[in-house]
Design an enzyme around this catalytic site. Sequence first.
Site, mmCIF file in Angstrom:
data_model
loop_
_atom_site.group_PDB
_atom_site.id
_atom_site.type_symbol
_atom_site.label_atom_id
_atom_site.label_comp_id
_atom_site.label_asym_id
_atom_site.label_seq_id
_atom_site.Cartn_x
_atom_site.Cartn_y
_atom_site.Cartn_z
ATOM 1 N N GLY A 138 0.803 -1.213 0.000
ATOM 2 C CA GLY A 138 0.000 0.000 0.000
ATOM 3 C C GLY A 138 0.835 1.263 0.000
ATOM 4 O O GLY A 138 0.290 2.357 -0.051
ATOM 5 N N CYS A 139 2.161 1.121 0.083
ATOM 6 C CA CYS A 139 3.044 2.280 0.012
ATOM 7 C C CYS A 139 3.572 2.401 -1.412
ATOM 8 O O CYS A 139 3.957 1.397 -2.021
ATOM 9 C CB CYS A 139 4.234 2.127 0.957
ATOM 10 S SG CYS A 139 3.817 2.315 2.680
ATOM 11 N N GLN A 140 3.599 3.618 -1.910
ATOM 12 C CA GLN A 140 4.152 3.849 -3.235
ATOM 13 C C GLN A 140 5.666 3.621 -3.219
ATOM 14 O O GLN A 140 6.222 3.052 -4.142
ATOM 15 C CB GLN A 140 3.837 5.271 -3.695
ATOM 16 C CG GLN A 140 4.177 5.511 -5.140
ATOM 17 C CD GLN A 140 3.695 6.874 -5.597
ATOM 18 O OE1 GLN A 140 3.456 7.765 -4.797
ATOM 19 N NE2 GLN A 140 3.552 7.033 -6.892
ATOM 20 N N SER A 141 6.305 4.065 -2.151
ATOM 21 C CA SER A 141 7.739 3.835 -1.979
ATOM 22 C C SER A 141 7.926 2.466 -1.335
ATOM 23 O O SER A 141 7.002 1.909 -0.762
ATOM 24 C CB SER A 141 8.340 4.883 -1.044
ATOM 25 O OG SER A 141 8.000 6.154 -1.459
#
Length: 140
Positions: A50-53
């Site tokens: 769920g994190c872009q990074s």
Amino acid sequence: MTIKEIQEEIVDEFSMFDDWMQRYEYMIDLGKSLPLIDEQYKTDDNIIKGCQSKVWVHADLEGDTLTFTADSDAIITKGIIAILIRVYSGQHPKDILEADTSFIDEIGLKEHLSPTRANGLVSMIKQIKMYAIAYQTQLK
């Protein structure tokens, strides 16, 4: 120090800055002091979904408290996870599960993040709480 005391300390620290550029710089500095995850734990299993990074979080149960280590490939995200690690590392799983996250609203973090980073923040907290649930069951 309790989770609540650490959260209050962070709120006080963020209130010292006049604008969000200074707060971002402070978060970047916090990210530089993050207790880094051992390279062996930088696996797909430890990536926060769920994190872009890319953000890796690892938890170890030491006695009856959890110790978290983490890393990210993005400097702001690394600062965000550093704040969370500071709050929750060294705490009992039960206390982590009972802790609220209102300090994030108090420092205005959520409203100053892009929607993708805000989603990532929620995912990081969720993963930390999932570790707490898993280790809480081991302590029973």
